[in-house]
Design an enzyme around this catalytic site. Structure first.
Site, PDB file in Angstrom:
ATOM      1  N   CYS A 116      32.703  38.067  43.029  1.00 46.85           N
ATOM      2  CA  CYS A 116      31.806  39.216  43.164  1.00 46.85           C
ATOM      3  C   CYS A 116      30.434  38.935  42.529  1.00 46.85           C
ATOM      4  O   CYS A 116      29.397  39.100  43.172  1.00 46.85           O
ATOM      5  CB  CYS A 116      32.453  40.463  42.569  1.00 46.85           C
ATOM      6  SG  CYS A 116      33.279  40.192  40.985  1.00 46.85           S
TER       7      CYS A 116
HETATM    8  N1  LIG Z   1      38.509  42.947  41.333  1.00 50.60           N
HETATM    9  C1  LIG Z   1      37.418  42.416  41.866  1.00 50.60           C
HETATM   10  O1  LIG Z   1      36.315  42.994  41.875  1.00 50.60           O
HETATM   11  C2  LIG Z   1      37.495  41.034  42.515  1.00 50.60           C
HETATM   12  C3  LIG Z   1      36.375  40.603  43.224  1.00 50.60           C
HETATM   13  C4  LIG Z   1      36.404  39.334  43.828  1.00 50.60           C
HETATM   14  C5  LIG Z   1      37.543  38.543  43.675  1.00 50.60           C
HETATM   15  N2  LIG Z   1      38.603  38.994  42.951  1.00 50.60           N
HETATM   16  C6  LIG Z   1      39.748  38.093  42.812  1.00 50.60           C
HETATM   17  O2  LIG Z   1      40.795  38.575  43.651  1.00 50.60           O
HETATM   18  C7  LIG Z   1      42.057  38.309  43.037  1.00 50.60           C
HETATM   19  C8  LIG Z   1      42.785  39.647  42.867  1.00 50.60           C
HETATM   20  O3  LIG Z   1      41.995  40.443  42.003  1.00 50.60           O
HETATM   21  P1  LIG Z   1      42.313  41.964  41.710  1.00 50.60           P
HETATM   22  O4  LIG Z   1      41.214  42.461  40.868  1.00 50.60           O
HETATM   23  O5  LIG Z   1      42.677  42.682  42.954  1.00 50.60           O
HETATM   24  O6  LIG Z   1      43.628  41.782  40.792  1.00 50.60           O
HETATM   25  P2  LIG Z   1      44.720  42.854  40.373  1.00 50.60           P
HETATM   26  O7  LIG Z   1      44.220  44.218  40.620  1.00 50.60           O
HETATM   27  O8  LIG Z   1      45.158  42.485  39.000  1.00 50.60           O
HETATM   28  O9  LIG Z   1      45.921  42.552  41.398  1.00 50.60           O
HETATM   29  C9  LIG Z   1      46.658  41.355  41.368  1.00 50.60           C
HETATM   30  C10 LIG Z   1      47.730  41.393  42.448  1.00 50.60           C
HETATM   31  O10 LIG Z   1      48.476  40.174  42.402  1.00 50.60           O
HETATM   32  C11 LIG Z   1      49.867  40.459  42.301  1.00 50.60           C
HETATM   33  N3  LIG Z   1      50.423  39.422  41.420  1.00 50.60           N
HETATM   34  C12 LIG Z   1      50.071  39.165  40.128  1.00 50.60           C
HETATM   35  N4  LIG Z   1      50.735  38.095  39.666  1.00 50.60           N
HETATM   36  C13 LIG Z   1      51.517  37.658  40.678  1.00 50.60           C
HETATM   37  C14 LIG Z   1      52.461  36.585  40.819  1.00 50.60           C
HETATM   38  N5  LIG Z   1      52.731  35.734  39.798  1.00 50.60           N
HETATM   39  N6  LIG Z   1      53.104  36.426  42.008  1.00 50.60           N
HETATM   40  C15 LIG Z   1      52.854  37.280  43.030  1.00 50.60           C
HETATM   41  N7  LIG Z   1      51.997  38.329  42.973  1.00 50.60           N
HETATM   42  C16 LIG Z   1      51.334  38.507  41.792  1.00 50.60           C
HETATM   43  C17 LIG Z   1      49.958  41.854  41.715  1.00 50.60           C
HETATM   44  O11 LIG Z   1      51.062  42.565  42.250  1.00 50.60           O
HETATM   45  P3  LIG Z   1      52.494  42.733  41.587  1.00 50.60           P
HETATM   46  O12 LIG Z   1      52.310  42.566  40.101  1.00 50.60           O
HETATM   47  O13 LIG Z   1      52.955  44.088  41.983  1.00 50.60           O
HETATM   48  O14 LIG Z   1      53.298  41.661  42.226  1.00 50.60           O
HETATM   49  C18 LIG Z   1      48.713  42.523  42.298  1.00 50.60           C
HETATM   50  O15 LIG Z   1      48.999  43.027  43.576  1.00 50.60           O
HETATM   51  C19 LIG Z   1      41.768  37.634  41.690  1.00 50.60           C
HETATM   52  O16 LIG Z   1      41.889  36.248  41.824  1.00 50.60           O
HETATM   53  C20 LIG Z   1      40.323  38.038  41.406  1.00 50.60           C
HETATM   54  O17 LIG Z   1      39.645  37.101  40.602  1.00 50.60           O
HETATM   55  C21 LIG Z   1      38.607  40.221  42.390  1.00 50.60           C
END
Ligand SMILES: NC(=O)c1ccc[n+]([C@@H]2O[C@H](COP(=O)([O-])OP(=O)(O)OC[C@H]3O[C@@H](n4cnc5c(N)ncnc54)[C@H](OP(=O)(O)O)[C@@H]3O)[C@@H](O)[C@H]2O)c1
Length: 348
Positions: free
Chosen positions: A155
């Protein structure tokens, strides 16, 4: 037109939820699987009541994330997982013939050494780095079209790269003199319970973090160096601000040949972005504002010359969960699928 079977791994997180929102209403996509370990067995409608009006949300159950099953269900798999974990899913999914759009940082930097330096662990699948395409459509549209592994940008990087790259390419600014200050909403940290991100810790408060070497610098400097044609480093300070979503970046640059001509800056932006559906170049007195991009895939960009300091100041605003994550990933899906790039992305 064809329909793509798409799955979201990590659909219970913030960017996963945003992907679900966009894909449920995408006319060329059938959302065939959503995974979550904690919610496996429950429907989308149960976990996200905001989607309950959509017929698919009542029938689609969260499943355990299993690459083998997903590869039988979906052609395109979005990975909205923590870095490190995403690569573990990408490897088998690619082997089974899926196209992967990864929202994590796992495939954004080309060097496994740089990845280790910034992410503090060995790269889980260095053999895939060469084939990954950095999923910034405004820069890599042609490469995205034929990619099997797309590394969607972070982001902060999106908000910093898009304003800077046209000016670096046009040699209008000094590559050695870039300072970026970015303000991010709390959803940027993901949907996890951590002391730093509790309401009382964030509300009514603004704080810097992650300096001087935030992880996103690895991909920011990689892409800026490519645009400048020389290795560069920048100063970058991110801040957490008490809003749910949105990033505002202010970037301080020094023109190469002061006084820089406003017409040259304008022309560099016009040439780069005049046909870009999601880049809004602001004119007149308008300045970027996160409320104008929230829920949309747009980036607002504006600039000002400061005659007192001689600096050229660039400003941008995006929604970190849309242009900064899930919307940009869907934009890549549209390119992959041969659909108009705005398909499913014009609503808010
Ligand atoms: N938030 C932002 O603004 C943003 C922007 C750009 C990129 N990103 C990137 O996008 C990715 C997701 O970010 P987010 O902010 O959406 O994260 P988040 O809200 O913490 O969600 C993480 C997701 O991954 C799942 N998860 C976590 N550990 C796991 C594992 N070991 N095996 C399988 N599933 C797992 C979790 O679901 P369960 O625990 O229910 O399985 C949850 O659905 C990250 O790499 C982040 O750096 C985020």
């Amino acid at each position: 037109m064809k329909t793509i079977q798409a799955a979201v791994v990590g659909a219970s997180g913030y960017s996963g939820e945003e992907l679900v929102r966009l894909l449920l209403s995408h006319p060329q996509v059938e959302l065939c699987a959503v995974t979550s370990r904690q919610y496996a067995g429950q429907t989308l409608a149960q976990i996200f009541p905001k989607f309950a009006h959509h017929p698919r949300a009542k029938t689609l159950h969260f499943s355990e994330p299993k690459a083998e099953l997903l590869s039988r269900q979906a052609q395109v798999v979005f990975l909205a997982l923590p870095h490190g974990v995403a690569a573990e899913f990408a490897v088998p999914l690619l082997q089974q013939g899926c196209q992967v759009i990864d929202l994590s940082a796992d495939f954004r930097v080309k060097s496994a050494g740089v990845y280790k330096e910034f992410y503090a662990h060995d790269h889980p699948a260095p053999e895939l780095l060469a084939q990954a395409v950095y999923g910034l459509p405004e820069l890599y549209r042609a490469e995205i079209k034929t990619a099997s592994l797309i590394a969607s940008p972070g982001c902060y990087p999106t908000s910093i790269l898009l304003p800077l790259i046209p000016l670096l390419r046009a040699r209008l600014i000094d590559p050695a003199e870039i300072i970026a200050d970015s303000l991010s909403g709390v959803s940027g940290a993901g949907r996890k319970a951590e002391l730093d991100y509790l309401f009382v810790e964030c509300n009514e408060s603004v704080r810097p973090y992650g300096l001087p070497k935030h992880r996103h610098l690895s991909e920011i400097e990689q892409e800026l160096s490519a645009a400048a044609g020389e290795r560069l480093t920048i100063q970058f300070t991110p801040h957490l601000i008490p809003i749910n979503r949105g990033i505002l970046s202010t970037i301080y640059t020094v023109p190469t040949a002061p006084p820089v001509s406003p017409a040259a800056v304008e022309e560099a932006y016009r040439a780069a972005y005049q046909d870009e559906p999601f880049v809004r170049l602001l004119t007149g007195k308008a300045l970027p504002d996160t409320k104008n991009v929230a829920g949309t895939n747009a980036i607002e960009i504006a600039w000002r010359l400061d005659p007192r300091t001689g600096r050229l100041i660039l400003m941008s605003a995006i929604d970190n969960l849309v242009k900064g994550a899930s919307g940009q990933a869907v934009q890549s899906l549209n390119i992959l699928g041969g659909f108009p790039e705005t398909t499913g992305l014009l609503g808010s």
